[in-house]
Design an enzyme around this catalytic site. Structure first.
Site, PDB file in Angstrom:
ATOM      1  N   TYR A  76      -2.490   0.543   1.835  1.00  0.00           N
ATOM      2  CA  TYR A  76      -2.274  -0.859   1.459  1.00  0.00           C
ATOM      3  C   TYR A  76      -2.067  -1.674   2.733  1.00  0.00           C
ATOM      4  CZ  TYR A  76       2.647  -0.382   2.673  1.00  0.00           C
ATOM      5  OH  TYR A  76       3.805  -0.179   3.372  1.00  0.00           O
ATOM      6  N   TYR A 101       1.282   4.669   9.597  1.00  0.00           N
ATOM      7  CA  TYR A 101       1.973   3.377   9.508  1.00  0.00           C
ATOM      8  C   TYR A 101       1.522   2.465  10.648  1.00  0.00           C
ATOM      9  CZ  TYR A 101       5.748   0.046   8.697  1.00  0.00           C
ATOM     10  OH  TYR A 101       6.458  -1.094   8.408  1.00  0.00           O
ATOM     11  N   PHE A 124       4.032  -7.808   7.495  1.00  0.00           N
ATOM     12  CA  PHE A 124       2.699  -7.239   7.744  1.00  0.00           C
ATOM     13  C   PHE A 124       2.907  -5.739   7.855  1.00  0.00           C
ATOM     14  CE2 PHE A 124      -0.197  -4.941  10.351  1.00  0.00           C
ATOM     15  CZ  PHE A 124      -1.442  -5.524  10.216  1.00  0.00           C
ATOM     16  N   GLU A 125       2.223  -4.986   7.066  1.00  0.00           N
ATOM     17  CA  GLU A 125       2.146  -3.556   7.351  1.00  0.00           C
ATOM     18  C   GLU A 125       0.885  -2.993   6.712  1.00  0.00           C
ATOM     19  OE1 GLU A 125       5.515  -2.079   4.130  1.00  0.00           O
ATOM     20  OE2 GLU A 125       6.105  -1.884   6.206  1.00  0.00           O
ATOM     21  N   ILE A 126       0.310  -2.038   7.415  1.00  0.00           N
ATOM     22  CA  ILE A 126      -0.818  -1.297   6.844  1.00  0.00           C
ATOM     23  C   ILE A 126      -0.354   0.153   6.867  1.00  0.00           C
ATOM     24  CG2 ILE A 126      -3.230  -0.614   7.086  1.00  0.00           C
ATOM     25  CD1 ILE A 126      -3.759  -3.234   8.528  1.00  0.00           C
TER      26      ILE A 126
END
Ligand SMILES: Nc1nc2c(ncn2[C@@H]2O[C@H](COP(=O)(O)OP(=O)(O)O)[C@@H](O)[C@H]2O)c(=O)[nH]1
Ligand SMILES: [Mg+2]
Length: 578
Positions: free
Chosen positions: A230, A258, A314-316
């Site tokens: 995500y 991460y 914000f994180e992927i």
């Protein structure tokens, strides 16, 4: 019997938690943050072995190391963690399927936003940015989650803009409410306390549910079962450069778990006992840090929390990281401790502590080529070529990562550089060079200004001396002429009258001279002001400083002027010789 046991333990736990929280609110509670914890670098393994036996099971006896949350989970496994297909449909409010036009290969991933109806127009700004800069080439899905049903306006406005399928999910009540072991009266009193009123969102109840949801539930929503990665998106954020490569692909290809863009320090008051609770859990679970570099990223020398956290807006990341039992147990331990409600634990420090304890540095990535803006922080690539190529509209001089004292990214890079950042040297060198250039420029400007001021002062003194000599010569000449014309036997009365006139004349001259000096000063000020304007908007600070300098100079000049005119008058009076 098991149920009675569980209730008994829940009650005991509640009392312990309440006492801990009340203690935590006392000013001297800072020491609570210091825990016997893991050592660092080469010594951490030793320290771990040494302290582990002492810190074993402090959880209620008979639970087999499980918290009441675990018990609760066992009994209601299906409802708490996963929804049976029949129920799932209720949690997916709407789907707007889009024809995928992109030929690019996509990963199993989605863009994800937890958002309120009231944020519709902030959300569409974010969507437009990401679609234009990135997603129009890939058509990844968007998932929107809300604890209230999305209204028609939200669905219409957002679905119109996305290039991938838009999915709208409702959050189940169990994921957005108080667990039964939380004393809601205590939680309310804490929210209404003076301590919390001084903290950002400290008095907000919904913010606490949001942080708890983002810590332990977003990945459990049935819609999320369809994805492995995500990318978290919030309303009103900006992406300031094109994103030509697919960050999801980067994560997959490089085995990253991460990814972040901004890291910074958390407000200590929001996480008084988070570190202590986390370290106790990892100690008791026999989980030392997976990588000492990651532990060092968040720990001080004395093994307390340095407050660094990845800014999670914000994180992927890989959803499997959260779905793993290690993370689940960690979240349950935190949830049981109650800090989401009794303090104001944010999902950002929670994710960060989990990442730093459970992942290796190689599995964590800082996306330095993504320019991102959210409220107080904006990142911007320092590399000119990259900025131009990616059509960036950000200012590298105010890049948060490398320019802000509140950024933890330099620390992260120093600790993990070779593995995580190929062009680290280039960034750091550019940053340091820029700092040096800036210092040099300021120094040169100061020197130049000083030389100008000295020269002006010299000129003024020289002119004053010239005028004084000129006046003296004129007075002598006049006196001579008068003496010649009138002879020696003149009346004393006349002489006195004449002397008075000479004094008056001298005074007039002095007034005239002051006026001239004043005009000169005005001219100088004006020319300084013009040169300040030429320096442009960025030089406000300098302009202010320069203004002060000029003020000092003009004071000095004034005192120089007074000295000279005072001297003149003295000479004059001596000359007149009553
Ligand atoms: N559905 C829903 N979303 C929320 C709520 N509170 C915050 N959010 C979302 O959670 C994210 C973080 O909240 P925000 O207010 O931006 O917090 P900040 O980024 O820490 O200032 C944003 O995406 C918000 O839209 C809420 O009560 N309900
Ligand atoms: Mg926000």
């Amino acid at each position: 019997m098991r149920r009675i046991n569980a209730r008994l333990f829940a009650l005991t736990g509640l009392v312990i938690v309440t006492i801990t929280v009340l203690l935590g609110l006392r000013p001297e509670s800072g020491s609570l943050n210091k825990v016997q914890s893991f050592g660092k670098k080469e010594t951490w393994t030793k320290t771990w072995a040494a302290i582990n036996p002492q810190t074993q099971t402090q959880e209620p006896e008979g639970t087999g190391g499980k918290t009441p949350e675990h018990e609760h989970k066992d009994e209601n496994k299906e409802s708490a963690q996963r929804y049976v297909p029949g129920d799932s449909s209720k949690l997916e409010q709407a789907v707007h399927r889009k024809q995928v036009t992109s030929k690019a290969h996509r990963q199993n991933a989605t863009l994800l936003a937890l958002v309120r109806n009231s944020e519709t127009y902030g959300m569409i700004k974010s969507i437009k940015q990401l679609e234009d800069r990135f997603n129009h080439k890939f058509n990844y899905d968007w998932v929107f989650l809300n604890e209230e049903p999305f209204d028609e306006e939200f669905i219409n406005e957002t679905s119109m803009l996305v290039s991938g399928t838009a999915r709208y999910g409702n959050i189940p009540k169990e994921h957005w409410s108080y667990p039964d072991w939380i004393d809601q009266d205590v939680a309310k009193k804490i929210r209404e306390s003076r301590v919390m009123s001084r903290i950002n969102y400290g008095s907000s109840e919904s913010y606490r549910h949001m942080c708890r949801f983002n810590s332990g539930f977003f990945y459990k929503h049935p819609i999320m079962d369809d994805y492995q990665f995500y990318w978290r998106v919030e309303p009103d954020i900006m992406y300031n450069c094109d994103i030509p490569e697919d960050p999801f692909k980067f994560m997959v290809d490089n085995r990253k778990q991460y990814g972040f863009v901004v890291s910074m320090y958390e407000a200590q008051k929001t996480v008084e006992t988070l570190w202590e609770t986390s370290m106790k859990h990892f100690n008791q679970s026999g989980l030392p840090p997976a990588d000492p570099r990651m532990y060092e990223f968040i720990a001080r020398e004395d093994n307390t929390y340095n407050l660094c956290h990845f800014w999670s807006n914000f994180e992927i990341a890989n959803l499997d990281f959260y779905r793993d039992e290690k993370y689940e147990r960690f979240f349950n331990a935190l949830d049981w401790a109650g800090g989401f409600f009794y303090e104001r634990w944010g999902d950002a420090p929670v994710h960060t502590i989990a990442v730093a304890m459970l992942l290796k540095a190689e599995e964590v990535h800082v996306f330095q080529d993504i320019s991102y803006t959210h409220t107080v922080a904006e990142t911007c690539p320092l590399d000119d070529g990259m900025r131009h190529e990616r059509r960036c509209v950000c200012n590298p001089h105010t890049d948060f990562s490398w320019k802000s004292k509140n950024s933890c990214t330099p620390r992260f890079v120093q600790l993990t550089q070779k593995e995580t950042l190929k062009d680290h040297d280039r960034y750091v060198t550019a940053f340091e060079q820029e700092e040096r250039d800036e210092k040099l420029r300021k120094l040169q400007e100061e020197e130049k200004q000083q030389a100008i001021n000295e020269q002006r002062q010299k000129d003024r003194r020289r002119k004053a001396e010239q005028r004084k000599a000129q006046r003296q010569a004129e007075r002598e000449k006049k006196a001579k002429e008068k003496a010649q014309a009138e002879g020696k036997g003149e009346q004393k009365q006349e002489q006195k009258q004449e002397q008075k006139e000479t004094v008056k004349e001298a005074e007039n001259e002095t007034v005239q001279e002051r006026k001239n000096e004043g005009e000169q000063k005005e001219e100088t000020d004006e020319s300084n002001a013009n040169s300040n304007e030429d320096n442009g908007d960025n030089s406000n600070q300098e302009t202010a400083n320069e203004g002060t300098d000029n003020g000092q100079d003009s004071n000095e000049d004034d005192s120089g002027f007074d000295e000279i005119t005072a001297l003149d008058n003295e000479d004059l009076l001596q000359d007149i010789n009553f």
